[in-house]
Design a protein around this motif. Structure first.
Motif, PDB file in Angstrom:
ATOM      1  N   THR A 157       7.268 -11.210  -7.720  1.00  0.00           N
ATOM      2  CA  THR A 157       8.260 -10.321  -7.103  1.00  0.00           C
ATOM      3  C   THR A 157       8.394 -10.660  -5.626  1.00  0.00           C
ATOM      4  O   THR A 157       7.641 -11.467  -5.085  1.00  0.00           O
ATOM      5  CB  THR A 157       7.846  -8.835  -7.221  1.00  0.00           C
ATOM      6  N   ASN A 158       9.344 -10.007  -4.969  1.00  0.00           N
ATOM      7  CA  ASN A 158       9.487 -10.142  -3.519  1.00  0.00           C
ATOM      8  C   ASN A 158       8.956  -8.900  -2.804  1.00  0.00           C
ATOM      9  O   ASN A 158       9.411  -8.552  -1.714  1.00  0.00           O
ATOM     10  CB  ASN A 158      10.952 -10.390  -3.137  1.00  0.00           C
ATOM     11  N   ARG A 159       7.974  -8.243  -3.415  1.00  0.00           N
ATOM     12  CA  ARG A 159       7.339  -7.069  -2.813  1.00  0.00           C
ATOM     13  C   ARG A 159       5.985  -7.447  -2.219  1.00  0.00           C
ATOM     14  O   ARG A 159       5.249  -8.256  -2.804  1.00  0.00           O
ATOM     15  CB  ARG A 159       7.139  -5.970  -3.851  1.00  0.00           C
ATOM     16  N   PHE A 160       5.683  -6.832  -1.080  1.00  0.00           N
ATOM     17  CA  PHE A 160       4.420  -7.068  -0.388  1.00  0.00           C
ATOM     18  C   PHE A 160       3.757  -5.728  -0.093  1.00  0.00           C
ATOM     19  O   PHE A 160       4.406  -4.801   0.380  1.00  0.00           O
ATOM     20  CB  PHE A 160       4.646  -7.829   0.925  1.00  0.00           C
ATOM     21  N   PHE A 161       2.451  -5.652  -0.378  1.00  0.00           N
ATOM     22  CA  PHE A 161       1.663  -4.470  -0.044  1.00  0.00           C
ATOM     23  C   PHE A 161       0.865  -4.758   1.228  1.00  0.00           C
ATOM     24  O   PHE A 161       0.104  -5.733   1.282  1.00  0.00           O
ATOM     25  CB  PHE A 161       0.701  -4.120  -1.172  1.00  0.00           C
ATOM     26  N   VAL A 162       1.037  -3.912   2.242  1.00  0.00           N
ATOM     27  CA  VAL A 162       0.333  -4.062   3.514  1.00  0.00           C
ATOM     28  C   VAL A 162      -0.699  -2.957   3.650  1.00  0.00           C
ATOM     29  O   VAL A 162      -0.362  -1.770   3.650  1.00  0.00           O
ATOM     30  CB  VAL A 162       1.318  -4.027   4.701  1.00  0.00           C
ATOM     31  N   CYS A 163      -1.987  -3.357   3.723  1.00  0.00           N
ATOM     32  CA  CYS A 163      -3.060  -2.390   3.974  1.00  0.00           C
ATOM     33  C   CYS A 163      -3.087  -2.060   5.453  1.00  0.00           C
ATOM     34  O   CYS A 163      -3.213  -2.961   6.287  1.00  0.00           O
ATOM     35  CB  CYS A 163      -4.410  -2.973   3.570  1.00  0.00           C
ATOM     36  N   ASP A 164      -3.008  -0.777   5.788  1.00  0.00           N
ATOM     37  CA  ASP A 164      -3.130  -0.347   7.179  1.00  0.00           C
ATOM     38  C   ASP A 164      -4.405   0.462   7.338  1.00  0.00           C
ATOM     39  O   ASP A 164      -4.493   1.613   6.891  1.00  0.00           O
ATOM     40  CB  ASP A 164      -1.924   0.474   7.620  1.00  0.00           C
ATOM     41  N   LEU A 165      -5.415  -0.157   7.955  1.00  0.00           N
ATOM     42  CA  LEU A 165      -6.723   0.468   8.120  1.00  0.00           C
ATOM     43  C   LEU A 165      -6.638   1.721   8.982  1.00  0.00           C
ATOM     44  O   LEU A 165      -7.338   2.702   8.730  1.00  0.00           O
ATOM     45  CB  LEU A 165      -7.695  -0.544   8.724  1.00  0.00           C
ATOM     46  N   GLY A 166      -5.804   1.699  10.009  1.00  0.00           N
ATOM     47  CA  GLY A 166      -5.717   2.828  10.929  1.00  0.00           C
ATOM     48  C   GLY A 166      -5.020   4.037  10.354  1.00  0.00           C
ATOM     49  O   GLY A 166      -5.335   5.181  10.698  1.00  0.00           O
ATOM     50  N   ARG A 174       9.873  -4.585   0.696  1.00  0.00           N
ATOM     51  CA  ARG A 174      10.709  -5.552  -0.003  1.00  0.00           C
ATOM     52  C   ARG A 174      11.112  -6.626   0.999  1.00  0.00           C
ATOM     53  O   ARG A 174      11.609  -6.319   2.078  1.00  0.00           O
ATOM     54  CB  ARG A 174      11.956  -4.888  -0.580  1.00  0.00           C
ATOM     55  N   LEU A 175      10.863  -7.894   0.647  1.00  0.00           N
ATOM     56  CA  LEU A 175      11.242  -9.011   1.509  1.00  0.00           C
ATOM     57  C   LEU A 175      12.517  -9.636   0.977  1.00  0.00           C
ATOM     58  O   LEU A 175      12.564 -10.097  -0.176  1.00  0.00           O
ATOM     59  CB  LEU A 175      10.124 -10.056   1.547  1.00  0.00           C
ATOM     60  N   ASP A 176      13.561  -9.658   1.786  1.00  0.00           N
ATOM     61  CA  ASP A 176      14.799 -10.352   1.425  1.00  0.00           C
ATOM     62  C   ASP A 176      14.533 -11.853   1.535  1.00  0.00           C
ATOM     63  O   ASP A 176      14.307 -12.369   2.641  1.00  0.00           O
ATOM     64  CB  ASP A 176      15.932  -9.938   2.363  1.00  0.00           C
ATOM     65  N   LEU A 177      14.549 -12.548   0.418  1.00  0.00           N
ATOM     66  CA  LEU A 177      14.168 -13.958   0.396  1.00  0.00           C
ATOM     67  C   LEU A 177      15.225 -14.875   1.001  1.00  0.00           C
ATOM     68  O   LEU A 177      14.980 -16.068   1.166  1.00  0.00           O
ATOM     69  CB  LEU A 177      13.864 -14.392  -1.045  1.00  0.00           C
ATOM     70  N   HIS A 178      16.385 -14.324   1.333  1.00  0.00           N
ATOM     71  CA  HIS A 178      17.415 -15.125   1.995  1.00  0.00           C
ATOM     72  C   HIS A 178      17.362 -14.973   3.510  1.00  0.00           C
ATOM     73  O   HIS A 178      17.480 -15.959   4.243  1.00  0.00           O
ATOM     74  CB  HIS A 178      18.803 -14.743   1.474  1.00  0.00           C
ATOM     75  N   SER A 179      17.145 -13.734   3.975  1.00  0.00           N
ATOM     76  CA  SER A 179      17.201 -13.470   5.415  1.00  0.00           C
ATOM     77  C   SER A 179      15.829 -13.307   6.059  1.00  0.00           C
ATOM     78  O   SER A 179      15.701 -13.398   7.282  1.00  0.00           O
ATOM     79  CB  SER A 179      18.020 -12.201   5.673  1.00  0.00           C
ATOM     80  N   GLN A 181      14.280 -10.457   6.048  1.00  0.00           N
ATOM     81  CA  GLN A 181      14.205  -9.072   6.514  1.00  0.00           C
ATOM     82  C   GLN A 181      13.303  -8.245   5.596  1.00  0.00           C
ATOM     83  O   GLN A 181      13.299  -8.418   4.376  1.00  0.00           O
ATOM     84  CB  GLN A 181      15.602  -8.443   6.555  1.00  0.00           C
ATOM     85  N   LEU A 182      12.548  -7.331   6.218  1.00  0.00           N
ATOM     86  CA  LEU A 182      11.662  -6.434   5.487  1.00  0.00           C
ATOM     87  C   LEU A 182      12.285  -5.046   5.374  1.00  0.00           C
ATOM     88  O   LEU A 182      12.861  -4.530   6.335  1.00  0.00           O
ATOM     89  CB  LEU A 182      10.313  -6.305   6.197  1.00  0.00           C
ATOM     90  N   GLU A 183      12.120  -4.443   4.202  1.00  0.00           N
ATOM     91  CA  GLU A 183      12.556  -3.067   3.986  1.00  0.00           C
ATOM     92  C   GLU A 183      11.386  -2.267   3.440  1.00  0.00           C
ATOM     93  O   GLU A 183      10.838  -2.607   2.388  1.00  0.00           O
ATOM     94  CB  GLU A 183      13.717  -3.012   2.992  1.00  0.00           C
ATOM     95  N   GLN A 184      10.995  -1.201   4.157  1.00  0.00           N
ATOM     96  CA  GLN A 184       9.903  -0.365   3.674  1.00  0.00           C
ATOM     97  C   GLN A 184      10.371   0.471   2.487  1.00  0.00           C
ATOM     98  O   GLN A 184      11.430   1.108   2.547  1.00  0.00           O
ATOM     99  CB  GLN A 184       9.390   0.543   4.780  1.00  0.00           C
ATOM    100  N   GLU A 185       9.570   0.456   1.404  1.00  0.00           N
ATOM    101  CA  GLU A 185       9.970   1.167   0.191  1.00  0.00           C
ATOM    102  C   GLU A 185       9.065   2.341  -0.159  1.00  0.00           C
ATOM    103  O   GLU A 185       9.538   3.344  -0.701  1.00  0.00           O
ATOM    104  CB  GLU A 185       9.977   0.204  -1.001  1.00  0.00           C
ATOM    105  N   ALA A 186       7.758   2.231   0.089  1.00  0.00           N
ATOM    106  CA  ALA A 186       6.846   3.288  -0.340  1.00  0.00           C
ATOM    107  C   ALA A 186       5.563   3.223   0.471  1.00  0.00           C
ATOM    108  O   ALA A 186       5.195   2.183   1.013  1.00  0.00           O
ATOM    109  CB  ALA A 186       6.534   3.145  -1.829  1.00  0.00           C
TER     110      ALA A 186
END
Length: 344
Positions: A157-166, A174-179, A181-186
């Motif tokens: 997929t073009n989804r990325f999970f970012v762990c934020d310790l703080g 969601r990462l737009d694979l053409h541009s 650009q990142l879009e926060q989804e959840a």
């Protein structure tokens, strides 16, 4: 059997050889140094390109950088290609998407998630996007602000999970694979004070495992569509341990039977058996050195390679049929190793 190659990153100074190429002999587990390269301060976390001929590193400093390298493991050659600003202070993690087109990195102190394009020669282009995290957590010392610590692509997929310790949170983008650009989804919240650090995906079942640095636990998430639903939380430490500890790395065995976690303080590798996606504690193996910050499992082999920040060593240990790391096959000294990556 053909040799396996491993690249290590470190907290070396720019004058020291901070990145090293190692050859792992599959039959014996012995490590041989093939090449090393200086020039970058604190080249800590690494990501290997799917083509196996280039990789990227973060320079984990204030106003840090992301750095691209070319390499030829058989000939023992490493060459820096270029550098770009990381978009914040102390970049702590970097990953390359499955198609080898984009680099996603996080800045721990800068609280940013950034995207850079990868050119066809493996060099890094100018930043395409950056998203800033804001928040805090229950631990006043470690969670005074947002601290993104890693980014994991959900396979296929073009989804990325970012762990934020703080923030005690896992943020899905969601990462737009053409541009680029990142879009926060959840956003998935962890227990207060947990400090989520890294994630690992089960190879065949819809489960993701997260290691929590601050309370030394493992969270088990069922993957429902693209959403994370916590199903279990289990300690990475023995019941009788009462000292200081921070958990660091997590990985799932290639066959999906075991999950491994490194403990800094207890200086162990915690081993869990996977039963229908959930975890059962198997035991704790000596990590073979002090401060096991990172490790990698070598597929189709019995070897685990462990980087010890505290003792300045890399150890290769043999994993038994019971899943437990046992005998140390080799142990080499190097400058403050903090990441070991397998060449694909």
């Amino acid at each position: 059997m053909s040799s396996t190659y491993i690249v290590s990153g470190s907290y070396a100074s720019a004058e020291q050889a901070g990145i090293t190429l190692w050859e792992l002999e599959p039959a014996t587990g012995k490590l041989a140094k093939k090449a090393e390269i200086p020039g970058v301060e604190r080249p800590s976390f690494l990501a290997v390109h799917p083509n196996g001929t280039s990789f990227t590193a973060v320079s984990e400093t204030g106003d840090g950088q992301v750095v691209a390298y070319w390499l030829n493991p058989q000939k023992g050659l490493i060459q820096e290609l270029n550098r770009q600003p990381a978009g914040g202070d102390h970049p702590a993690h970097i990953t390359i998407d499955e198609d080898g087109q984009w680099v996603v990195s996080v800045t721990y102190s800068g609280a940013n998630v950034t995207v850079h394009p990868l050119r066809s020669d493996g060099s890094i282009g100018e930043m395409a996007d950056s998203k800033h995290h804001e928040g805090s957590g229950a631990d006043a010392d470690r969670q005074d602000a947002a601290h993104p610590h890693s980014a994991l692509q959900l396979p296929g997929t073009n989804r990325f999970f970012v762990c934020d310790l703080g923030m005690d949170a896992i943020v899905r983008y969601r990462l737009d694979l053409h541009s680029g650009q990142l879009e926060q989804e959840a956003v998935t919240k962890t227990a207060p004070g947990a400090g989520p650090r890294h994630l690992a995906v089960h190879p065949s079942e819809a489960f993701i495992y997260g290691v929590n640095e601050l309370n030394s636990t493992v969270s088990v998430y069922a993957l429902e569509g693209r959403d994370l639903k916590e199903r279990q939380n289990i300690s990475a430490l023995p019941e009788q341990f009462a000292g200081d500890n921070t958990a660091a790395e997590i990985a799932v065995s290639t066959d999906g039977r075991f999950v491994y976690v490194s403990n800094r303080g207890h200086d162990s590798i915690a081993v869990f058996r996977v039963v229908q996606g959930l975890l059962e504690a198997v035991g704790h193996a000596d990590a073979g050195g002090a401060g096991p910050r990172h490790f990698t499992l070598v597929p189709n082999s019995p070897w685990i390679v462990i980087a010890h920040e505290g003792s300045g060593t890399i150890a290769v240990k043999h994993i038994g049929e019971d899943g437990m790391p046992g005998e140390t096959a080799d142990r080499v000294e190097t400058v403050t190793p903090v990441c070991v990556r397998l060449l694909k």
